[in-house]
Design a protein around this motif. Structure first.
Motif, PDB file in Angstrom:
ATOM      1  N   CYS A  93       0.819  -1.227   0.000  1.00 23.51           N
ATOM      2  CA  CYS A  93       0.000   0.000   0.000  1.00 23.51           C
ATOM      3  C   CYS A  93       0.843   1.263   0.000  1.00 23.51           C
ATOM      4  CB  CYS A  93      -0.986  -0.020   1.167  1.00 23.51           C
ATOM      5  SG  CYS A  93      -0.330   0.653   2.719  1.00 23.51           S
ATOM      6  N   GLN A  94       2.080   1.178   0.491  1.00 21.58           N
ATOM      7  CA  GLN A  94       3.020   2.312   0.547  1.00 21.58           C
ATOM      8  C   GLN A  94       2.615   3.402   1.548  1.00 21.58           C
ATOM      9  OE1 GLN A  94       5.975   2.730  -2.158  1.00 21.58           O
ATOM     10  NE2 GLN A  94       5.603   0.668  -1.437  1.00 21.58           N
ATOM     11  N   LYS A  95       1.492   3.218   2.261  1.00 23.36           N
ATOM     12  CA  LYS A  95       1.000   4.293   3.125  1.00 23.36           C
ATOM     13  C   LYS A  95       0.961   3.917   4.595  1.00 23.36           C
ATOM     14  CE  LYS A  95      -1.968   6.643  -0.219  1.00 23.36           C
ATOM     15  NZ  LYS A  95      -2.120   5.699  -1.334  1.00 23.36           N
ATOM     16  N   CYS A  96       0.802   2.653   4.915  1.00 24.19           N
ATOM     17  CA  CYS A  96       0.597   2.255   6.309  1.00 24.19           C
ATOM     18  C   CYS A  96       1.894   2.416   7.106  1.00 24.19           C
ATOM     19  CB  CYS A  96       0.085   0.815   6.381  1.00 24.19           C
ATOM     20  SG  CYS A  96       1.352  -0.423   6.016  1.00 24.19           S
ATOM     21  N   CYS A  99       4.728   0.074   5.856  1.00 25.79           N
ATOM     22  CA  CYS A  99       5.315   0.509   4.575  1.00 25.79           C
ATOM     23  C   CYS A  99       6.169   1.755   4.792  1.00 25.79           C
ATOM     24  CB  CYS A  99       4.211   0.805   3.562  1.00 25.79           C
ATOM     25  SG  CYS A  99       3.451  -0.689   2.897  1.00 25.79           S
ATOM     26  N   GLN A 100       5.688   2.670   5.627  1.00 23.55           N
ATOM     27  CA  GLN A 100       6.430   3.911   5.887  1.00 23.55           C
ATOM     28  C   GLN A 100       7.774   3.621   6.560  1.00 23.55           C
ATOM     29  OE1 GLN A 100       5.429   7.367   5.311  1.00 23.55           O
ATOM     30  NE2 GLN A 100       4.096   6.332   3.852  1.00 23.55           N
ATOM     31  N   CYS A 107       3.135  -5.066   5.302  1.00 19.74           N
ATOM     32  CA  CYS A 107       2.086  -4.085   4.971  1.00 19.74           C
ATOM     33  C   CYS A 107       0.759  -4.492   5.617  1.00 19.74           C
ATOM     34  CB  CYS A 107       1.925  -4.004   3.449  1.00 19.74           C
ATOM     35  SG  CYS A 107       0.541  -2.967   2.937  1.00 19.74           S
TER      36      CYS A 107
END
Ligand code: NAP
Ligand code: ZN
Ligand code: ZN
Length: 352
Positions: A93-96, A99-100, A107
């Motif tokens: 997702c690159q956002k959670c 991922c951050q 993820c």
């Protein structure tokens, strides 16, 4: 783009030539020609549906090394001709929070696996590196450092990172006493990496005849798991044990090997363990934990570490049409220590 690869059509059929489409480039995509692909035991588990969640056709392969052929309009980090690699994940997702933090494998919405996954945009099945071409979003493409031999880099993308991540997480360094259980693809990388980090390393194997190999890989000694006396003498002599055994097994005999506060990390088998007593955990504050591959930034760190230290897997190069034989040998633990497919052997004519 049309491409060719090797796929299992069902759990019971051998892998065979398979033609399919790779998606047109999205703005953040990198297209590559696959040059080499390592053969992981997870490929075999997936092709045979050992875990019960395989979808077919199944194109395995997640230890991928290639050369960039084209990039999407928004790609900034790669250009055609670059030497690149792809591991077990192709998206997240690159956002959670995970991922951050660079732990995309964890993820919160689930990472997208390189094969047997679902594309996050179209929902189509993902197909892995047993193929001529691959298209992957830029964020999941790694750079192969100039000092690494591309023909032997593939296994670092799964066997390497899967063992490096827990070694780093549990602060393995000079003086740490590390045991590596099972000397196969993951196990031999665990040995080389733990030695590279400065640890004191013991191979725990069923096989006394792996002594010479264990020492050649850099381990300090071999402990044969069936040797009851030697196992007794090794009591409380490990800080960390990395368990790479791929099938259901009994971890009870290994627990007393850990010192107080010792850590037993499962990276091999997925599923129920044989029954285990809480005694070693309660009496010695030992812990059993697990670990899943590793994040993208840490995978790049690993590639750079291996280039700097000249650490590479021991590989047996095979042709694509030898994959079924390689799977059979892997099942019998007859591999020293990783098969790598030379993708130049996959000709369009052979794909039928
Ligand atoms: P591999 O090359 O086949 O090596 C497994 C080793 O385990 C063998 O060489 C053997 O070593 C030992 N072994 C095999 N069968 C055994 C048995 N019945 N009892 C005891 N020991 C046995 O496999 P691999 O590619 O290293 O993968 C190992 C496992 O890790 C697989 O299950 C794979 O799916 C999993 N995996 C997990 C992750 C993750 O993220 N956690 C990532 C990649 C792979 P000895 O002969 O020395 O005993
Ligand atoms: Zn793997
Ligand atoms: Zn996420």
């Amino acid at each position: 783009m049309k491409t060719i690869g090797y796929a299992a059509q069902a759990a019971t059929t051998p892998l065979a030539p398979f033609s399919f489409e790779r998606r047109e480039l999205r703005s953040n995509d990198v297209a590559m020609e696959v040059l080499y692909c390592g053969v992981c035991h997870s490929d075999l588990h997936t092709a045979r549906n050992d875990w019960g969640w395989s979808t077919y056709p199944s194109v395995p392969g997640h230890e991928i090394v290639g050369r960039v052929t084209a990039v999407g309009s928004g790609v900034t980090r790669y250009k055609p001709g670059d030497s690149v690699a792809v591991g077990c994940m192709v998206d997240s997702c690159q956002k959670c929070d995970q991922c951050q933090k660079g732990e995309e494998q964890l993820c919160r919405l689930g990472n997208t696996q390189t094969y047997n996954g679902k594309d996050r945009v179209t929902g189509e099945p993902t197909f892995g590196g047993y193929a001529k071409h691959l298209v992957v979003r830029e964020e999941f493409v790694l750079r192969v450092p100039a000092g690494l031999d591309p023909a032997r880099t593939g296994p670092l993308l799964c066997a390497g990172i899967t063992t490096y991540a827990p070694l780093r997480h549990w602060n393995v360094g000079p003086g740490t006493r590390v045991g590596v259980l099972g000397l196969g693809g993951l196990g031999h990388m665990a040995v080389k990496l733990a030695v590279g980090l400065g640890a004191d390393v013991t191979v725990l194997s069923r096989r006394p005849d792996k002594q010479a190999d264990a020492l050649a890989l850099g381990a300090h000694r071999l402990l044969v798991s069936a040797d009851k006396d030697a196992m007794k003498k090794a009591k409380a002599s490990f800080d960390v044990i990395i368990d790479t055994v791929p099938v259901k097994h009994d971890v009870t005999p290994y627990m007393p090997l850990l010192d107080i506060d010792g850590t037993f990390v499962i990276v091999g088998q997925l599923g129920p363990l044989a029954e285990i007593s809480s005694m070693p955990m309660v009496s010695g504050r030992r812990r059993i934990t697990g670990s899943l591959i590793g994040g993208i930034a840490q995978t790049q760190e690993l590639l750079d570490f291996c280039a700097a230290k000249n650490i590479l897997p021991d590989c047996e190069m095979i042709r694509m049409d030898q994959i079924n034989e390689a799977f059979e040998r892997m099942e019998k633990a007859d591999v020293r220590y990783r098969f790598v497919i030379d993708m130049a052997s996959l000709s369009p004519a052979g794909a039928g």
